[in-house]
Design a protein around this motif. Structure first.
Motif, PDB file in Angstrom:
ATOM      1  N   LEU A 229       0.840  -1.201   0.000  1.00  0.00           N
ATOM      2  CA  LEU A 229       0.000   0.000   0.000  1.00  0.00           C
ATOM      3  C   LEU A 229       0.873   1.248   0.000  1.00  0.00           C
ATOM      4  O   LEU A 229       0.576   2.226  -0.690  1.00  0.00           O
ATOM      5  CB  LEU A 229      -0.936  -0.006   1.214  1.00  0.00           C
ATOM      6  N   SER A 230       1.979   1.200   0.742  1.00  0.00           N
ATOM      7  CA  SER A 230       2.834   2.395   0.781  1.00  0.00           C
ATOM      8  C   SER A 230       3.451   2.639  -0.599  1.00  0.00           C
ATOM      9  O   SER A 230       3.656   3.775  -1.006  1.00  0.00           O
ATOM     10  CB  SER A 230       3.909   2.244   1.862  1.00  0.00           C
ATOM     11  N   GLN A 231       3.705   1.540  -1.336  1.00  0.00           N
ATOM     12  CA  GLN A 231       4.255   1.697  -2.685  1.00  0.00           C
ATOM     13  C   GLN A 231       3.216   2.299  -3.639  1.00  0.00           C
ATOM     14  O   GLN A 231       3.560   2.905  -4.640  1.00  0.00           O
ATOM     15  CB  GLN A 231       4.700   0.337  -3.232  1.00  0.00           C
ATOM     16  N   LEU A 232       1.957   2.084  -3.318  1.00  0.00           N
ATOM     17  CA  LEU A 232       0.902   2.543  -4.230  1.00  0.00           C
ATOM     18  C   LEU A 232       0.428   3.957  -3.932  1.00  0.00           C
ATOM     19  O   LEU A 232      -0.209   4.604  -4.766  1.00  0.00           O
ATOM     20  CB  LEU A 232      -0.308   1.607  -4.129  1.00  0.00           C
ATOM     21  N   LYS A 233       0.725   4.390  -2.724  1.00  0.00           N
ATOM     22  CA  LYS A 233       0.121   5.624  -2.210  1.00  0.00           C
ATOM     23  C   LYS A 233       0.195   6.779  -3.200  1.00  0.00           C
ATOM     24  O   LYS A 233      -0.810   7.394  -3.533  1.00  0.00           O
ATOM     25  CB  LYS A 233       0.799   6.004  -0.899  1.00  0.00           C
ATOM     26  N   LYS A 234       1.416   7.063  -3.703  1.00  0.00           N
ATOM     27  CA  LYS A 234       1.560   8.269  -4.521  1.00  0.00           C
ATOM     28  C   LYS A 234       0.796   8.155  -5.840  1.00  0.00           C
ATOM     29  O   LYS A 234       0.311   9.132  -6.370  1.00  0.00           O
ATOM     30  CB  LYS A 234       3.031   8.595  -4.751  1.00  0.00           C
ATOM     31  N   TYR A 235       0.687   6.958  -6.350  1.00  0.00           N
ATOM     32  CA  TYR A 235      -0.036   6.797  -7.628  1.00  0.00           C
ATOM     33  C   TYR A 235      -1.536   6.970  -7.425  1.00  0.00           C
ATOM     34  O   TYR A 235      -2.214   7.634  -8.197  1.00  0.00           O
ATOM     35  CB  TYR A 235       0.263   5.432  -8.236  1.00  0.00           C
ATOM     36  N   VAL A 236      -2.004   6.338  -6.369  1.00  0.00           N
ATOM     37  CA  VAL A 236      -3.439   6.391  -6.105  1.00  0.00           C
ATOM     38  C   VAL A 236      -3.872   7.822  -5.815  1.00  0.00           C
ATOM     39  O   VAL A 236      -4.945   8.266  -6.200  1.00  0.00           O
ATOM     40  CB  VAL A 236      -3.784   5.435  -4.937  1.00  0.00           C
ATOM     41  N   LYS A 237      -2.971   8.557  -5.169  1.00  0.00           N
ATOM     42  CA  LYS A 237      -3.270   9.958  -4.864  1.00  0.00           C
ATOM     43  C   LYS A 237      -3.542  10.745  -6.153  1.00  0.00           C
ATOM     44  O   LYS A 237      -4.400  11.622  -6.197  1.00  0.00           O
ATOM     45  CB  LYS A 237      -2.068  10.559  -4.132  1.00  0.00           C
ATOM     46  N   ASP A 238      -2.806  10.404  -7.220  1.00  0.00           N
ATOM     47  CA  ASP A 238      -3.012  11.076  -8.512  1.00  0.00           C
ATOM     48  C   ASP A 238      -4.166  10.467  -9.287  1.00  0.00           C
ATOM     49  O   ASP A 238      -4.409  10.856 -10.428  1.00  0.00           O
ATOM     50  CB  ASP A 238      -1.753  10.943  -9.393  1.00  0.00           C
ATOM     51  N   GLY A 239      -4.787   9.461  -8.712  1.00  0.00           N
ATOM     52  CA  GLY A 239      -5.900   8.831  -9.421  1.00  0.00           C
ATOM     53  C   GLY A 239      -5.456   7.819 -10.454  1.00  0.00           C
ATOM     54  O   GLY A 239      -6.217   7.481 -11.365  1.00  0.00           O
ATOM     55  N   THR A 240      -4.225   7.351 -10.371  1.00  0.00           N
ATOM     56  CA  THR A 240      -3.756   6.359 -11.343  1.00  0.00           C
ATOM     57  C   THR A 240      -4.373   4.992 -11.036  1.00  0.00           C
ATOM     58  O   THR A 240      -4.282   4.521  -9.912  1.00  0.00           O
ATOM     59  CB  THR A 240      -2.209   6.221 -11.273  1.00  0.00           C
ATOM     60  N   PRO A 241      -4.975   4.366 -12.039  1.00  0.00           N
ATOM     61  CA  PRO A 241      -5.569   3.046 -11.802  1.00  0.00           C
ATOM     62  C   PRO A 241      -4.480   2.008 -11.518  1.00  0.00           C
ATOM     63  O   PRO A 241      -3.369   2.111 -12.042  1.00  0.00           O
ATOM     64  CB  PRO A 241      -6.266   2.711 -13.117  1.00  0.00           C
ATOM     65  N   VAL A 242      -4.828   1.020 -10.707  1.00  0.00           N
ATOM     66  CA  VAL A 242      -3.912  -0.081 -10.416  1.00  0.00           C
ATOM     67  C   VAL A 242      -4.522  -1.354 -10.982  1.00  0.00           C
ATOM     68  O   VAL A 242      -5.667  -1.685 -10.670  1.00  0.00           O
ATOM     69  CB  VAL A 242      -3.698  -0.234  -8.897  1.00  0.00           C
ATOM     70  N   LEU A 243      -3.764  -2.037 -11.826  1.00  0.00           N
ATOM     71  CA  LEU A 243      -4.300  -3.201 -12.533  1.00  0.00           C
ATOM     72  C   LEU A 243      -3.731  -4.509 -11.996  1.00  0.00           C
ATOM     73  O   LEU A 243      -2.566  -4.579 -11.607  1.00  0.00           O
ATOM     74  CB  LEU A 243      -3.975  -3.100 -14.031  1.00  0.00           C
ATOM     75  N   PHE A 244      -4.589  -5.521 -12.003  1.00  0.00           N
ATOM     76  CA  PHE A 244      -4.176  -6.847 -11.562  1.00  0.00           C
ATOM     77  C   PHE A 244      -4.545  -7.858 -12.634  1.00  0.00           C
ATOM     78  O   PHE A 244      -5.649  -7.806 -13.173  1.00  0.00           O
ATOM     79  CB  PHE A 244      -4.927  -7.238 -10.284  1.00  0.00           C
ATOM     80  N   SER A 245      -3.623  -8.748 -12.914  1.00  0.00           N
ATOM     81  CA  SER A 245      -3.985  -9.824 -13.852  1.00  0.00           C
ATOM     82  C   SER A 245      -4.289 -11.112 -13.100  1.00  0.00           C
ATOM     83  O   SER A 245      -4.822 -12.046 -13.652  1.00  0.00           O
ATOM     84  CB  SER A 245      -2.850 -10.058 -14.859  1.00  0.00           C
TER      85      SER A 245
END
Lengths: 405, 393, 528
Positions: A229-245
């Protein structure tokens, strides 16, 4: 956290047995009394000193496939409750090396991927499997997933993404299976996304934590979750989608982080998490790409339990059906029975095998040329029971829509 | 964009989806949890007499599609190897594990009891360690019922499955796989004589295509009947599985584990529904027409708190029976609909079906799944703008 | 017609009657107890299940408080498997009067009730459901008591000492000779058989029905029938009894009772002991007050609402209708003194916590009447074995002297170990064995003895199974088994129907669906 899950259970469970009716393990293993008995029944009785039993008998057999929770008409977090109880019981009994190893696929994966040929060879040799069974309680017959010779991150590190400006960005969480066993899935997604003018970012991640949950190591899962989650924080803050396969990774991020693992802030990330196919289907630009050369051949589709549980439907199947000449046949045979590392354990082997019979029956009935599913471990089991090649929908799609014309 | 979005995967929702699939439409079924369908006896209870009810009753609204919908239902389940016997115009009598007699219109082939007067012996087969069926009690009431006038003797026998605890779903699965089946048949062989009826709790196979009852019949030359019983209900599970699998094969898309929490509209049309997925993510799904088939209280189509009873998604107007708590009258609660099964005047492309409908009191009317089946099918047709149906209605 | 003889005839099989039966039996006085339905079917099971520490009466009735704490300690000693030493909290909220707390503390001290102040934050942490308004908390030695089990324990022990009992026998009248009652006419409600019992003394211990019994003897007992409504919640919400620290009032006791929690009670006067229906107003009131302690009380799953009758003795001339101000003390009325009728004593009032004391005093009185001078042994001879709840011996604790046969059934590998009632953990062995007992006549009796069907599902999964497992026995004993099942479900629904919203309504629909639709038990409309 236990308090909330307990209260939810006690207040909502109507004892209708729908969970048990849908439990693939209870169907084949008479020693597992079913999710209702080890969950809501046990919980309610355990609050009363006179009827209290420390840990429900048979709870180790739960595979966290989530079918109980999906089927529950009353919204009871049955699976989560049972993971908590099981984890406590395992912890009290003391973890075996096996549980510690399976809890973090990265430990093995990192080494194995460098010696893939050797590892894959040894995991097929009877004598080594026998040693594995005697020493570690690891099943001697179920096929292990083969390791790739080059990890996804090594490929990704040297791959030059082709995107025009103005470009869009997405974050991709490849998960351990794509990372070490089947990097082709990640490659396919990156290539498709590039065609749609999306640049793919892959930060450093740890395992999603699902194997740790499945092996009763909730602390480890929590540690992974916080890191991820800490690795994702900055991206999610900008609204960047996170994809999972991988459906299990998706479900873990979406559901387990905020639910079972009790990480409150994880809930804020949830709106940005997408199953890869779901994300692609939502893009208008995809329609044009789908006007590609059609997919030929006869495929059958297996819906992974964790995909079903994550509540996104079957977008991969829907996408494929847009391009396929023959409608992809849904197997609809329920759980594959492997459930990640569950089926790799010696005592679970007969269960996995018995559940797998449903798949085999369905495959025999439809006689496809190849199989499609999103989950890597389901794929291993599909291949086990049928001997047919298994693809991720992204692989099939990428083959057609990223073809240079 | 779907042609038809169905909310709820019970009998009425699946039939609505089926109506769409039959017309090659793009259909999505959204559901949270399994409702009453998989808990049902597997019998399609219906009361043909109620079709003559006055205008406004849900029976009246579907009377012209009953025959067609029942046939289509039979076709759907048969695709998965599950045969149903009967018709909506006549009830048939079957027994339950309790020994009670149940009147139903369509019943699984394995429960159908033809010419009961032709049997001279009944063998009630129980399982050691399985307490959901008492052969003794069944035989007591079967004899008392007078339905078997030619009966000369009865016997209760107990097969040992050889495990510590026997639960219904395990038993249903185990009996069809591997050696237990052979053992069972060998065990029953000495009891096989002419004019014998063998009754079992409904555990002869867990999948729709399992035809263990037929196998026993053929090998032993006796008549076999399964009896519906308590929970979990194997025939209910088989029925649910058969419908879902067939629809999937016909191209219907399913979205499980997602709850519908609201909708959006434009003028007099619902344009999309809002769903809440696992983890709490909310998103929208758009469609051209919508069927509300969320069931009654059990299915959460209706919600009650101490103050009021509401239909939570569209806030349709809810009928509340008088003396709500007496005589299980609460079962008659439900949403009002117009002659085209539309609950809300201002929403022209929304249709209601199944036990959420007002006055679909399945207990009093003895027509739970039957009414759901017909209203679901009709709602599906109406939602797709099937002109013929409209004219007839 | 059957003819029986006894020295003492006890009418009524509640805590009072069974307590007296035990007392007399232990003294060696011949006694026969007759009960119109099953043991403990009335107020002895239709109450909150609280074993008072006396703290509730500390301010208003110091005498009762002292009696309670003494009896509380005795019962914990002699009947450890019928009571649970949960302890209890008295909770003062910010809105409560602190002056009352001071008075209460003083009262407890005077009565000899041990009180310990507890950090309210500790409580809030342990029970997140609790209101934030908690100001002060005191722990007292409250406990809980299982009325069914206690009454049966009395009966079974009395039986060992020669005491006799007849359940399902309705009193139809008395024989009178020269101003003395000499015999009673009874009729079995199961077989219709008449029973004629000669006695020297009859004791009217019929609780809420005491006035009717007196009337049959031609005398009057002035009773106020006071109804108390209670709500049973699905789970053990608290591990201790929770009381409000304020003058005793409606809805201020929460009692953890086995797997469930009971919130009680209201206090409404009624004309007829058969009116056991809770009203919507009472339920609203209970929940409103419950909300003060648990703000989200409506989110908690409720199982059923039920009511019991407190028979309060009005004395000879009292006209008071304020039930809470009438003493809940018990009274021994010798009708020879009051009405000139020999051979009849009425026992009225009292509370379950002090049932033993009441029996002792009555036993003393009867001994004097009969000229038998023997001391009561009820406080010395253990009623149940000393089995602590922690020892995981549910069977031994529940079935007491009758446990060994069940334990025998459960030995080794046996399918009878299977749990038949999943909510309450009742095994097949229990159902099979209890069904064989002579004092078990129907499915409802089975329920009261085993807790079958008393959990979340209210008989959904276990009622039909139980009927099947006990079919042979139940068929021999009384009415048609399927009729028993209907009766059982009717009674379960009678408790559910007052709470038809939220999850309880869903449960009720599920139950109706299974029995009404799947089983067609109530008979649907036929082909028209």
């Amino acid at each position: 956290m236990l308090k909330d899950i307990s209260l939810e259970t006690l207040n909502h469970c109507a004892k209708c047995s729908t969970c048990t009716a849908n439990c693939p393990v209870a169907k084949v293993n008479p020693d597992f009394p079913g999710p209702k008995a080890v969950g809501p029944d046990w919980l309610r009785l355990s609050l009363n000193a006179e009827t209290k039993v420390d840990y429900p008998e048979g709870i180790e057999y739960c595979s966290n496939c989530k079918n109980c929770e999906i089927a529950c008409p009353s919204g009871v977090p049955v699976a989560s409750l049972n993971q908590l109880t099981r984890a406590e019981k395992l912890k009290k009994k003391g973890f075996r090396l096996r549980e510690k190893l399976f809890a973090n696929p990265r430990l093995l994966g990192r080494i194995a991927v460098n010696f893939a040929g050797l590892v894959n060879f040894f995991t097929k040799i009877k004598i080594f499997r026998l040693i594995g069974k005697t020493l570690f309680g690891i099943s001697e017959n179920i096929s292990f997933p083969a390791y790739a010779h080059k990890s996804f991150s090594r490929w990704f590190g040297s791959y030059r993404q082709k995107v025009n400006k103005p470009k869009n960005k997405v974050v991709y969480f490849p998960g351990c299976f794509t990372e070490y066993n089947k990097p082709e899935v990640g490659e396919a997604l990156v290539k498709i996304l590039n065609r749609l003018n999306y640049e793919v970012i892959v930060p450093e991640f740890k395992c999603c934590g699902q194997p740790a949950i499945g092996n009763g190591r909730l602390d480890t899962a929590q540690e992974f979750a916080h890191f991820n989650l800490s690795q994702l924080k900055k991206y999610v803050k900008d609204g960047t989608p996170v994809l999972f396969s991988c459906p299990s990774c998706l479900l873990t991020f979406k559901e387990e982080y905020g639910g079972l693992l009790g990480i409150e802030e994880a809930r804020e990330f949830v709106p940005y998490f997408y199953e890869a196919g779901e994300f692609l289907r939502g893009l208008q630009e995809i329609d044009k790409l789908l006007e590609c050369e059609p997919i030929e051949g006869k495929y059958a589709y297996h819906e992974p339990c964790h995909l079903k549980a994550s509540g996104v439907g079957t977008p991969g199947l829907e996408l494929l059906n847009e391009v396929a000449v023959n409608k992809i046949v849904p197997l609809d045979a329920g759980c594959c029975g492997l459930s990640g590392s569950y089926g790799l354990k010696a005592e679970k082997e007969p269960i996995t095998e018995a559940i797998g019979q449903n798949l085999k029956k369905a495959i025999d009935r439809h006689a496809p040329e190849a199989l499609v599913t999103e989950c890597g471990m389901c794929g291993v089991q599909l291949n086990n029971v049928s001997g047919l090649p298994v693809y991720h929908p992204l692989e099939l799609l990428a083959e057609k829509i990223t073809k240079e014309s | 964009m779907y042609d038809l979005v169905v909310i709820g995967a019970g009998m009425s929702g699946l039939m609505a989806a089926g109506a769409g699939a039959r017309r090659q439409k793009k259909v999505l079924v959204v559901a949270k949890g399994q409702g009453a369908l998989s808990l049902s006896s597997g019998c399609i209870d219906f009361n043909p007499g109620l079709l003559e009810r006055e205008e406004g009753s849900p029976y009246f609204k579907v009377r012209e599609v009953v025959e067609e919908s029942f046939n289509f239902f039979k076709y759907l389940v048969k695709r998965c190897g599950l045969n149903y016997v009967g018709s909506p115009s006549e009830q048939t009598r079957i027994f339950t594990t309790l020994g009670t007699v149940k009147n139903s219109c369509l019943v699984p082939e394995s429960m159908f009891l033809e010419n009961p007067d032709s049997y001279e012996r009944i063998i009630a087969v129980g399982f050691k360690g399985y307490f959901d069926f008492s052969p003794k009690m069944f035989l007591y009431y079967a004899k008392k019922s007078g339905i078997f006038p030619g009966l000369k003797e009865t016997e209760e026998v107990y097969f040992e499955p050889g495990v510590r605890t026997v639960n219904t779903t395990w038993l249903a699965q185990a009996l069809t796989r591997g050696e237990l089946k052979e053992k069972l048949i060998a065990f029953l062989k000495p009891y096989a004589r002419p004019k014998t009826l063998m009754v079992f709790p409904a555990v002869l196979g867990d999948l729709p295509e399992d035809r263990l009852f037929k196998e026993v019949e053929e090998v032993l030359g006796v008549k076999v009947v399964e009896l519906p019983g308590g929970f979990p209900s194997v025939p209910g599970q088989r029925l649910h599985k058969a419908l879902v699998s067939s629809l999937k094969e016909m191209g219907v898309n399913f979205l499980f584990n997602a709850e519908v929490i609201g909708y959006k509209k434009n003028l007099r049309q619902v344009t999309s529904i809002k769903i809440k997925e696992s983890g709490g993510r909310v998103r929208e799904i758009s469609g051209k027409a919508f069927v509300l088939a969320t069931g009654s209280f059990w299915g959460k189509g209706l919600r009650a708190n101490t103050e009021e009873i509401c239909e939570p998604i569209f806030q349709s107007k809810v009928y509340l029976p008088r003396n709500f708590a007496e005589d299980f009258n609460f079962l008659a609660s439900g949403i009002y609909t117009d002659e085209y099964l539309r609950p809300i005047k201002e929403l022209e492309n929304l249709y209601g079906a199944g036990s959420i409908l007002a006055n679909s009191n399945y207990l009093k009317n003895n027509s739970g799944l039957g009414l759901a089946l017909a209203t679901g099918y009709k709602a599906g047709l109406l939602a797709l703008g099937d002109g013929e149906v409209r004219r007839n209605a | 017609m059957k003819k029986l003889k006894t020295t003492v005839l006890i009418i009524g099989g509640g805590a009072t009657g069974t307590g007296l039966l035990r007392d007399l039996a232990l003294r060696g006085i011949d006694a026969l107890l007759v009960e119109q339905k099953d043991i403990a079917h009335g107020a002895s099971s239709r109450f909150h299940g609280l074993l008072h520490s006396g703290a509730r009466y500390a301010v208003k009735d110091p005498n009762a408080a002292r009696e309670c704490i003494e009896e509380n300690l005795i019962l914990k000693k002699i009947a450890p498997t019928c009571v649970e030493e949960t302890g209890g909290y008295f909770i003062e909220l910010n809105s409560d009067d602190p002056a009352y707390t001071a008075k209460w503390l003083d009262g407890c001290q005077k009565a000899g009730i041990e009180v310990r102040e507890v950090d309210p934050n500790h409580l809030k942490r342990e029970y997140p459901l609790l209101t934030k308004e908690v100001k002060r908390v005191f722990e007292v030695p409250d406990g809980t008591v299982d009325g069914f089990r206690l009454c049966w324990a009395n009966v079974w022990q009395a039986e060992e000492y020669g005491g006799r009992y007849l359940t399902y026998h309705q009193l139809e009248g008395f024989e009178k000779q020269h101003g003395r009652l000499t015999a009673a006419k009874l009729r079995s409600s199961l077989t219709g058989e008449e029973v004629f019992v000669e006695f020297e003394v009859a004791v009217n211990a019929a609780g809420a029905w005491a006035a009717e019994v007196a009337q049959l003897a031609g005398v009057k007992v002035n009773l106020l029938q006071n109804k108390g409504t209670l709500i049973a919640f699905n789970q053990r919400i608290f591990q201790k009894v929770f009381n409000r620290l304020r003058p005793p009032s409606d809805g201020d006791i929460w009692v953890p009772h086995h797997t469930i929690t009971i919130l009680g009670t209201t206090s409404v006067n009624v004309d007829n002991p058969e009116i056991l229906r809770p009203t919507p107003e009472e339920i609203t009131k209970l929940l409103e007050i419950g909300k003060e302690l648990i703000p989200e009380v409506l989110e908690l799953r409720m199982l059923r609402a039920f009511a019991g009758i407190r028979p309060l003795y009005l004395g000879e001339e009292s006209n008071s209708q304020d039930s809470r101000s009438i003493s809940r003390d018990f009274v021994i009325i010798d009708h020879e003194k009051n009405d000139g009728l020999k051979g009849l004593i009425s026992l009225v009032g009292g509370k379950l916590t002090t049932y033993r004391l009441m029996a002792e005093k009555t036993g003393d009185y009867i001994g004097k009447l009969l000229g038998i001078d023997r001391k009561s042994k009820t406080s010395e001879i253990p009623l149940t074995p000393a089995l602590a709840v922690e020892e995981k011996n549910r069977i031994a604790r529940r079935y007491i002297v009758r446990a060994p046969k069940i334990e025998e059934r459960l030995k080794g590998v046996t399918e009878e170990k299977q749990v038949l009632c999943e909510c309450e953990g009742v095994t097949v062995a229990e159902i099979k064995e209890v069904a064989r007992w002579e004092d078990t006549h129907n499915l409802e009796d089975l329920r009261r003895k085993t807790r079958l069907g008393m959990g979340t599902c209210q008989g959904l999964n276990c009622a039909h199974r139980g009927l099947g497992v006990a079919f042979t026995e139940l068929l021999e004993k009384s009415q048609e088994p399927l009729e028993q099942l209907k009766e059982f479900l009717k009674n379960r629904y009678a408790g559910q129907k007052h709470l038809l919203w939220g999850e309880q309504l869903r449960e009720a629909e599920l139950l109706t669906g299974l029995y009404g639709c799947n089983f067609s038990l109530f008979g649907g409309t036929d082909d028209v």
